[in-house]
Scaffold this motif. Structure first.
Motif, short mmCIF file in Angstrom:
data_model
loop_
_atom_site.label_atom_id
_atom_site.label_comp_id
_atom_site.label_asym_id
_atom_site.label_seq_id
_atom_site.Cartn_x
_atom_site.Cartn_y
_atom_site.Cartn_z
N UNK A 172 0.85 -1.19 0.00
CA UNK A 172 0.00 0.00 0.00
C UNK A 172 0.89 1.24 0.00
N UNK A 173 0.78 2.04 -1.05
CA UNK A 173 1.50 3.32 -1.15
C UNK A 173 0.48 4.42 -0.88
N UNK A 174 0.61 5.16 0.22
CA UNK A 174 -0.42 6.16 0.57
C UNK A 174 -0.29 7.49 -0.17
N UNK A 175 0.29 7.44 -1.36
CA UNK A 175 0.48 8.63 -2.18
C UNK A 175 0.20 8.29 -3.63
N UNK A 176 0.01 9.31 -4.49
CA UNK A 176 -0.34 9.04 -5.89
C UNK A 176 0.77 8.30 -6.64
N UNK A 177 0.38 7.66 -7.73
CA UNK A 177 1.35 7.00 -8.60
C UNK A 177 2.24 8.03 -9.27
N UNK A 178 3.47 7.63 -9.58
CA UNK A 178 4.35 8.50 -10.34
C UNK A 178 5.45 9.17 -9.55
N UNK A 179 5.33 9.23 -8.23
CA UNK A 179 6.35 9.88 -7.42
C UNK A 179 7.44 8.90 -7.00
N UNK A 180 8.38 9.40 -6.21
CA UNK A 180 9.50 8.58 -5.76
C UNK A 180 9.04 7.42 -4.88
N UNK A 183 7.48 -0.04 -6.31
CA UNK A 183 7.34 -0.95 -7.45
C UNK A 183 8.65 -1.70 -7.72
N UNK A 184 9.77 -1.04 -7.50
CA UNK A 184 11.06 -1.70 -7.70
C UNK A 184 11.24 -2.84 -6.69
N UNK A 185 10.96 -2.56 -5.42
CA UNK A 185 11.10 -3.59 -4.39
C UNK A 185 10.08 -4.70 -4.59
N UNK A 186 8.85 -4.34 -4.92
CA UNK A 186 7.80 -5.34 -5.13
C UNK A 186 8.18 -6.31 -6.25
N UNK A 188 3.20 -9.85 -6.12
CA UNK A 188 3.31 -8.70 -5.21
C UNK A 188 2.82 -7.47 -5.98
N UNK A 189 1.69 -6.94 -5.57
CA UNK A 189 1.09 -5.81 -6.28
C UNK A 189 1.24 -4.52 -5.47
N UNK A 190 1.27 -3.40 -6.17
CA UNK A 190 1.34 -2.09 -5.54
C UNK A 190 0.00 -1.40 -5.74
N UNK A 191 -0.60 -0.95 -4.64
CA UNK A 191 -1.86 -0.23 -4.71
C UNK A 191 -1.67 1.17 -4.12
N UNK A 192 -2.01 2.18 -4.90
CA UNK A 192 -1.92 3.56 -4.44
C UNK A 192 -3.21 3.96 -3.75
N UNK A 193 -3.09 4.41 -2.52
CA UNK A 193 -4.24 4.84 -1.72
C UNK A 193 -3.97 6.25 -1.19
N UNK A 194 -3.95 7.25 -2.08
CA UNK A 194 -3.60 8.61 -1.64
C UNK A 194 -4.75 9.30 -0.90
N UNK A 195 -4.38 10.39 -0.23
CA UNK A 195 -5.39 11.21 0.43
C UNK A 195 -5.05 11.52 1.87
N UNK A 196 -5.43 12.72 2.29
CA UNK A 196 -5.27 13.16 3.69
C UNK A 196 -3.83 13.05 4.17
N UNK A 197 -2.89 13.47 3.31
CA UNK A 197 -1.49 13.46 3.73
C UNK A 197 -0.92 12.09 3.98
#
Length: 323
Positions: A38-46, A52-55, A66-75
């Motif tokens: 779970x990445x708590x920020x938008x796709x495309x950033x560092x 995604x590299x580690x996954x 191993x999947x990466x899901x972006x769950x951005x919002x509220x900092x």
């Protein structure tokens, strides 16, 4: 009757043995189903790129999706909370950043960063660089401090948002050097760098990774951390120049829900450390202007605790609030 009781006892013991061996097998078989980062920020950033590299490396070695899901919002708190409340089985992983511990003193959170997560390791470490606008007639930190003091109310320091590392570092500079730099927040690192290039700011703490290619355009006054950067050896640390509490650096890290079994934590930690020792992984991290991580869970837990305490003092002393 006694024979019947004995048979029941043996049957119960046999069942218990099977259950126990099944539990051991379940642990040793980890992972046996897909894993979510779970990445708590938008796709495309560092953060997203590192996750995604580690996954991918983990998937290649474990032969498990191993999947990466972006769950951005509220900092970042939406994604953080999702992992904190997930089953502690090793299949939902947080790819978090240093904001996780900074927010403890900035806002009311639906989770406790120090109790609801099991730290695994820092994947990458991100120093900050104190940069001055090229038009300023200064060449080092001492000259910058003198210039600002001689011109009260005329100079500014930018950040990539309220409550971010750049904001906290700028507030600490005002406190320790006795300055009155006006804080000007921007919506992210890219607009901040653009404002610096355009001469709209006197100074800023820039993320070394995301702004690496632009740093030669500015006057670099100091770096965070305890040691000089290998690729900026001419720039002294702020600690060298007499400023305190600039040892913490930004980080990108792996964390699991707190109640995850130790056997799973140990296996996930060993795999993470293996990945972070791979030459191609380290090369990619360094190319991003970052420092490869790879601590043990125990070491990373100590770093989280220390960072939380230091940032908490800065926020309190500077009276920083998020309205």
């Amino acid at each position: 009757m006694k024979k019947m009781s004995r048979r029941l006892a043996l049957a119960a013991l046999s069942s218990l043995t099977v259950l126990n061996s099944g539990g051991v097998h379940a642990q040793t078989a980890y992972p046996n189903q897909p894993i979510k980062f779970i990445v708590p920020y938008p796709a495309g950033g560092a953060t997203d790129a590192l996750a995604r590299m580690v996954a991918q490396k983990m998937q290649d070695n474990w032969q498990q999706t191993v999947v990466v899901e972006n769950k951005p919002g509220a900092g970042g708190t939406i994604g953080n909370n999702l992992v904190a409340k997930s089953p502690a089985d090793g299949y939902t992983v947080l790819f978090g950043i240093v904001a996780l511990v900074q927010q403890i003193s900035l806002m009311k959170l639906p989770y406790d960063p120090m109790k609801d997560f099991a730290p695994i390791t820092r994947v990458a470490i991100s120093p900050s660089v104190l940069a001055a606008a090229p038009s300023l007639p200064v060449n080092n930190l001492q000259e910058f401090v003198s210039l600002v003091k001689a011109n009260p109310g005329k100079h500014s320091i930018g950040s990539y948002g309220p409550g971010t590392s750049a904001h906290l570092q700028g507030a600490l500079l005002n406190l320790q050097a006795g300055l009155d730099l006006t804080h000007i927040p921007y919506q992210g690192g890219a607009p901040l760098v653009t404002a610096m290039i355009g001469g709209q700011l006197s100074s800023a703490f820039l993320d070394a990774g995301s702004s690496k290619q632009h740093l030669p355009k500015f006057k670099l006054l100091g770096v965070t951390g305890s040691e000089r950067l290998t690729w900026l050896p001419q720039v002294p640390t702020l600690k060298e120049q007499g400023l305190q509490s600039y040892e913490p650096m930004g980080w990108f890290a792996l964390l699991l829900p707190a109640a995850t079994p130790k056997a799973v934590i140990d296996k996930f930690s060993a795999e993470s450390q293996r990945i972070l020792k791979l030459p191609d992984v380290r090369e990619k991290i360094e190319a991003m202007g970052l420092i490869p991580g790879g601590e043990t869970p125990e070491s990373f837990a100590r770093i989280m605790k220390s960072d939380a305490e230091i940032y908490g003092r800065i926020i309190s002393d500077a009276k920083i609030t998020l309205n």
